[in-house]
Design an enzyme around this catalytic site. Sequence first.
Site, PDB file in Angstrom:
ATOM      1  N   LYS A  87       0.830  -1.202   0.000  1.00 42.12           N
ATOM      2  CA  LYS A  87       0.000   0.000   0.000  1.00 42.12           C
ATOM      3  C   LYS A  87       0.869   1.260   0.000  1.00 42.12           C
ATOM      4  O   LYS A  87       2.089   1.189   0.208  1.00 42.12           O
ATOM      5  CB  LYS A  87      -0.906  -0.024   1.231  1.00 42.12           C
ATOM      6  CG  LYS A  87      -1.903  -1.174   1.217  1.00 42.12           C
ATOM      7  CD  LYS A  87      -2.721  -1.178   2.495  1.00 42.12           C
ATOM      8  CE  LYS A  87      -3.698  -2.339   2.521  1.00 42.12           C
ATOM      9  NZ  LYS A  87      -4.491  -2.336   3.772  1.00 42.12           N
ATOM     10  N   TYR A 146     -12.273  -2.920  -3.202  1.00 47.44           N
ATOM     11  CA  TYR A 146     -12.814  -2.970  -1.844  1.00 47.44           C
ATOM     12  C   TYR A 146     -14.342  -2.994  -1.805  1.00 47.44           C
ATOM     13  O   TYR A 146     -14.945  -2.665  -0.788  1.00 47.44           O
ATOM     14  CB  TYR A 146     -12.276  -1.792  -1.022  1.00 47.44           C
ATOM     15  CG  TYR A 146     -10.831  -1.968  -0.646  1.00 47.44           C
ATOM     16  CD1 TYR A 146     -10.441  -2.986   0.213  1.00 47.44           C
ATOM     17  CD2 TYR A 146      -9.845  -1.122  -1.155  1.00 47.44           C
ATOM     18  CE1 TYR A 146      -9.107  -3.166   0.559  1.00 47.44           C
ATOM     19  CE2 TYR A 146      -8.511  -1.289  -0.808  1.00 47.44           C
ATOM     20  CZ  TYR A 146      -8.153  -2.311   0.051  1.00 47.44           C
ATOM     21  OH  TYR A 146      -6.829  -2.487   0.400  1.00 47.44           O
ATOM     22  N   GLU A 177      -9.033 -10.754  -7.691  1.00 48.04           N
ATOM     23  CA  GLU A 177      -8.165  -9.592  -7.562  1.00 48.04           C
ATOM     24  C   GLU A 177      -7.078  -9.570  -8.634  1.00 48.04           C
ATOM     25  O   GLU A 177      -6.764  -8.506  -9.177  1.00 48.04           O
ATOM     26  CB  GLU A 177      -7.555  -9.561  -6.150  1.00 48.04           C
ATOM     27  CG  GLU A 177      -8.603  -9.278  -5.096  1.00 48.04           C
ATOM     28  CD  GLU A 177      -8.103  -9.359  -3.671  1.00 48.04           C
ATOM     29  OE1 GLU A 177      -8.814  -8.863  -2.779  1.00 48.04           O
ATOM     30  OE2 GLU A 177      -6.992  -9.908  -3.435  1.00 48.04           O
ATOM     31  N   HIS A 199      -1.723  -5.419   1.449  1.00 50.25           N
ATOM     32  CA  HIS A 199      -2.967  -6.165   1.245  1.00 50.25           C
ATOM     33  C   HIS A 199      -2.605  -7.545   0.717  1.00 50.25           C
ATOM     34  O   HIS A 199      -1.698  -7.681  -0.103  1.00 50.25           O
ATOM     35  CB  HIS A 199      -3.867  -5.474   0.221  1.00 50.25           C
ATOM     36  CG  HIS A 199      -4.971  -6.368  -0.267  1.00 50.25           C
ATOM     37  ND1 HIS A 199      -6.143  -6.531   0.422  1.00 50.25           N
ATOM     38  CD2 HIS A 199      -5.044  -7.190  -1.347  1.00 50.25           C
ATOM     39  CE1 HIS A 199      -6.902  -7.407  -0.219  1.00 50.25           C
ATOM     40  NE2 HIS A 199      -6.258  -7.817  -1.298  1.00 50.25           N
ATOM     41  N   ASN A 207      -1.515  -0.308   7.471  1.00 52.10           N
ATOM     42  CA  ASN A 207      -1.001  -1.654   7.761  1.00 52.10           C
ATOM     43  C   ASN A 207      -0.153  -2.241   6.635  1.00 52.10           C
ATOM     44  O   ASN A 207      -0.001  -3.435   6.519  1.00 52.10           O
ATOM     45  CB  ASN A 207      -2.128  -2.595   8.164  1.00 52.10           C
ATOM     46  CG  ASN A 207      -3.128  -2.871   7.064  1.00 52.10           C
ATOM     47  OD1 ASN A 207      -2.956  -2.426   5.933  1.00 52.10           O
ATOM     48  ND2 ASN A 207      -4.163  -3.595   7.398  1.00 52.10           N
TER      49      ASN A 207
END
Length: 149
Positions: free
Chosen positions: A9, A49, A126, A115, A112
Amino acid sequence: MERTFLAIKPDGVQRGLVGQIISRLEAKGFTLVGMKLITASRELAEQHYAVHKERPFFAGLVDFIISGPMVAMVWEGEGVVASARKIIGATNPLYSEPGTIRGDFGVNVGRNIIHGSDAVETANQEINLWFKSDELSNWTSCLSPWILE
């Protein structure tokens, strides 16, 4: 051979963690078959998402994901989906074990680092969302005989 989608990310890219993250997956014996640096469009982020669309954090999550470049990747290997999830650690870095990517580098659930697909079916969706088939390489590492039976 199983494949999974992983994305470093914007916080991971900005903090210069790309090489360290990739090296952990390579050291495990997985094969990188697709990678690109991309700043996701709002449409792509919302599609990715979509499962969270009704949740209160959806808008903030999308805004964060499109805020800067990400490294989108496809990795291949035996049990790569489950194994990569263990390497990544729990979604909330506060609950991630030391030695995991999120345990070592994550700050909070909103930052975080990475992904990772949560199931083979999700990984396939994905991968197809982020990559065209001609952007993926089919190859066998010369290390495969040393890693696999």
